[in-house]
Design an enzyme around this catalytic site. Structure first.
Site, PDB file in Angstrom:
ATOM      1  N   HIS A  40       0.706  -1.395   0.040  1.00 57.27           N
ATOM      2  CA  HIS A  40      -0.015  -0.022   0.074  1.00 57.27           C
ATOM      3  C   HIS A  40       0.909   1.177  -0.068  1.00 57.27           C
ATOM      4  O   HIS A  40       0.281   2.403  -0.027  1.00 57.27           O
ATOM      5  CB  HIS A  40      -0.954   0.125   1.257  1.00 57.27           C
TER       6      HIS A  40
HETATM    7  C1  UD1 Z   1      -2.029   5.502   5.960  1.00 53.63           C
HETATM    8  C2  UD1 Z   1      -0.628   5.850   6.639  1.00 53.63           C
HETATM    9  C3  UD1 Z   1       0.328   4.872   6.343  1.00 53.63           C
HETATM   10  C4  UD1 Z   1      -0.302   3.532   7.088  1.00 53.63           C
HETATM   11  C5  UD1 Z   1      -1.447   3.107   6.260  1.00 53.63           C
HETATM   12  C6  UD1 Z   1      -2.131   1.875   7.097  1.00 53.63           C
HETATM   13  C7  UD1 Z   1      -0.319   8.254   6.544  1.00 53.63           C
HETATM   14  C8  UD1 Z   1       0.599   9.232   5.876  1.00 53.63           C
HETATM   15  N1  UD1 Z   1      -0.309   7.054   5.770  1.00 53.63           N
HETATM   16  O1  UD1 Z   1      -1.788   5.053   4.608  1.00 53.63           O
HETATM   17  O2  UD1 Z   1       1.566   5.197   7.166  1.00 53.63           O
HETATM   18  O3  UD1 Z   1       0.766   2.470   6.812  1.00 53.63           O
HETATM   19  O4  UD1 Z   1      -2.508   4.081   6.641  1.00 53.63           O
HETATM   20  O5  UD1 Z   1      -3.271   1.587   6.274  1.00 53.63           O
HETATM   21  O6  UD1 Z   1      -0.851   8.674   7.453  1.00 53.63           O
HETATM   22  N2  UD1 Z   1      -9.036   5.103   1.434  1.00 53.63           N
HETATM   23  C9  UD1 Z   1     -10.382   4.346   1.348  1.00 53.63           C
HETATM   24  N3  UD1 Z   1     -10.908   4.122   2.678  1.00 53.63           N
HETATM   25  C10 UD1 Z   1     -10.326   4.270   3.813  1.00 53.63           C
HETATM   26  C11 UD1 Z   1      -9.235   4.856   3.908  1.00 53.63           C
HETATM   27  C12 UD1 Z   1      -8.517   5.363   2.681  1.00 53.63           C
HETATM   28  O7  UD1 Z   1     -10.927   4.265   0.376  1.00 53.63           O
HETATM   29  O8  UD1 Z   1     -11.064   3.815   4.754  1.00 53.63           O
HETATM   30  C13 UD1 Z   1      -8.490   5.524   0.051  1.00 53.63           C
HETATM   31  C14 UD1 Z   1      -8.474   6.770  -0.317  1.00 53.63           C
HETATM   32  O9  UD1 Z   1      -8.682   6.860  -1.574  1.00 53.63           O
HETATM   33  C15 UD1 Z   1      -7.257   7.627   0.043  1.00 53.63           C
HETATM   34  C16 UD1 Z   1      -6.401   6.718   0.112  1.00 53.63           C
HETATM   35  O10 UD1 Z   1      -6.903   5.296   0.682  1.00 53.63           O
HETATM   36  O11 UD1 Z   1      -7.083   8.753  -0.614  1.00 53.63           O
HETATM   37  C17 UD1 Z   1      -5.051   6.631   1.060  1.00 53.63           C
HETATM   38  O12 UD1 Z   1      -5.674   6.691   2.404  1.00 53.63           O
HETATM   39  P1  UD1 Z   1      -4.808   7.597   3.534  1.00 53.63           P
HETATM   40  O13 UD1 Z   1      -5.308   7.657   4.854  1.00 53.63           O
HETATM   41  O14 UD1 Z   1      -4.183   8.801   3.079  1.00 53.63           O
HETATM   42  O15 UD1 Z   1      -3.409   6.632   3.349  1.00 53.63           O
HETATM   43  P2  UD1 Z   1      -3.090   5.221   3.591  1.00 53.63           P
HETATM   44  O16 UD1 Z   1      -2.439   4.822   2.207  1.00 53.63           O
HETATM   45  O17 UD1 Z   1      -4.103   4.375   4.054  1.00 53.63           O
END
Ligand code: UD1
Length: 356
Positions: A206
């Site tokens: 991820h």
């Molecule tokens: C985040 C953390 C990362 C951690 C990971 C665990 C930061 C910078 N990153 O990354 O360190 O290892 O969580 O999973 O804080 N999305 C969904 N549903 C959700 C959450 C996210 O669809 O419930 C999608 C969205 O398109 C979003 C993307 O995932 O834009 C990224 O989510 P984000 O929370 O920004 O970062 P992660 O990649 O999950």
């Protein structure tokens, strides 16, 4: 005593759940307020974890959702500040290294509220990783730093953190694993997916460095080649799913599925022949369980998982996936011991310190 716990993402819940339980038991008359920032919000990324980990319903939901780093961090700060003013905690507890962690630490520190950091002191020494910046900021602002391995001590000393703030307590993520072991051993996730125990490679990917650019397509191709030798089970994180959909890539032979609840995930992890990941926490869980882990990253903030003998750093190089079958064939049998204090009691040690 009034303690406020801030969680935002899936791994945050795993690291904080046992600390909340230990402190609620140790300080029953205290106020234990839980804030969920909403950085993760899908049921399979959040709610199912609250349920399976037995975390009480959060007292405050900030619903910050997804966005750029600045947006997500700023939203947590804006929405947490009034909660802190209302709750007036004596201590704000933050886990890990995600945007919610650093945002909460900064908000609390500016209100002169002491911050306690669970899983402090880890360093990849790679400032292109957003998590590395979050770790540095959070550790500098914390009054109590709970560490799980000796190298964290060295890292914090090198950054001038006073020794009296640092406490080697062990690994709270492993506390959760130990507590759930009877349940995940009985969960039988492999059988439901139609793969035999001990026969398959479990994959999670991820991180932006791997999935947001051209390396993802090559990684999928290498995984498809690996799947001709061993079944490959791949629960897909939402960030990765979005990128895979935009690639429209073929993935023949891969067993793709939605993100899994924690019991099913640990069940698969414990029954796998090996794991391929870019996650931090999974490097630790495989170390505890004695499962070979191949980490598709240029570095790790968890070198103890390498010295423990379970983790191999492949580099940020999808071609290295081809080496997994021969590396597995050459492995010495036997399960290495987990690091000291990765024993299921770390949260009790934190409770001892907080309640002292
Ligand atoms: C985040 C953390 C990362 C951690 C990971 C665990 C930061 C910078 N990153 O990354 O360190 O290892 O969580 O999973 O804080 N999305 C969904 N549903 C959700 C959450 C996210 O669809 O419930 C999608 C969205 O398109 C979003 C993307 O995932 O834009 C990224 O989510 P984000 O929370 O920004 O970062 P992660 O990649 O999950």
């Amino acid at each position: 005593m009034r303690i406020l716990y801030v969680v935002g993402t899936r791994p945050n819940l795993v690291k904080t759940a046992p600390v909340i339980a230990a402190l609620r038991a140790r300080v029953p008359a205290g106020r234990h307020a839980i804030v969920h920032t909403g950085q993760h919000y899908d049921r399979l990324m959040s709610e199912i974890f609250l349920e399976q980990l037995g975390v009480p319903a959060p007292d405050h939901m900030l619903e910050v959702g997804s966005g750029s780093h600045a947006q997500q961090t700023a939203r947590v700060m804006e929405r947490l500040e009034p909660v802190l003013e209302e709750e007036r905690p004596d201590l704000v507890m933050v886990p890990g290294d995600v945007n919610s962690t650093a945002a909460a630490a900064l908000t609390a520190a500016k209100l002169q509220i002491p911050v306690a950091h669970i899983e402090a002191g880890l360093r990849s020494f790679d400032r292109t990783m957003p998590e590395e910046l979050n770790r540095i900021v959070t550790d500098q602002l914390s009054a109590q730093l709970y560490i799980h391995s000796p190298e964290a001590n060295d890292n914090l000393h090198a950054e001038g953190v006073p020794a009296e703030r640092i406490h080697l307590v062990g690994n709270t993520m492993i506390d959760t694993l130990v507590a759930l072991e009877p349940r995940f051993r009985a969960a039988g996730a492999a059988a439901r997916l139609g793969v035999a125990r001990g026969s398959f490679v479990l994959v999670t990917l991820h991180r932006p460095a791997l999935v947001d650019g051209p390396l993802l397509a090559e990684t999928i191709g290498r995984l498809a080649a690996l799947a001709r030798e061993l079944p490959v089970v791949f629960p897909v994180h939402p960030r990765t799913r979005a990128m895979m959909e935009s690639l429209d890539a073929e993935h023949p032979g891969l067993l793709l599925c939605e993100p899994l609840g924690y019991l099913d995930f640990l069940s698969l992890l414990a029954d796998s022949a090996a794991v391929l990941t870019d996650s931090g926490g999974i490097q630790e869980e495989t170390t505890y369980l004695g499962i070979p882990c191949f980490t598709l990253r240029a570095n790790t903030e968890r070198p103890i998982t390498i010295t423990a003998g379970t983790n191999t750093l492949l580099g940020l190089d999808p071609a290295a996936i081809d080496r997994i079958p021969s590396a597995l064939a050459q492995r010495r049998p036997g399960k290495p011991d987990p690091p000291p204090l990765w024993d299921g009691q770390a949260s009790q040690r934190i409770a001892d310190i907080v309640a002292a």
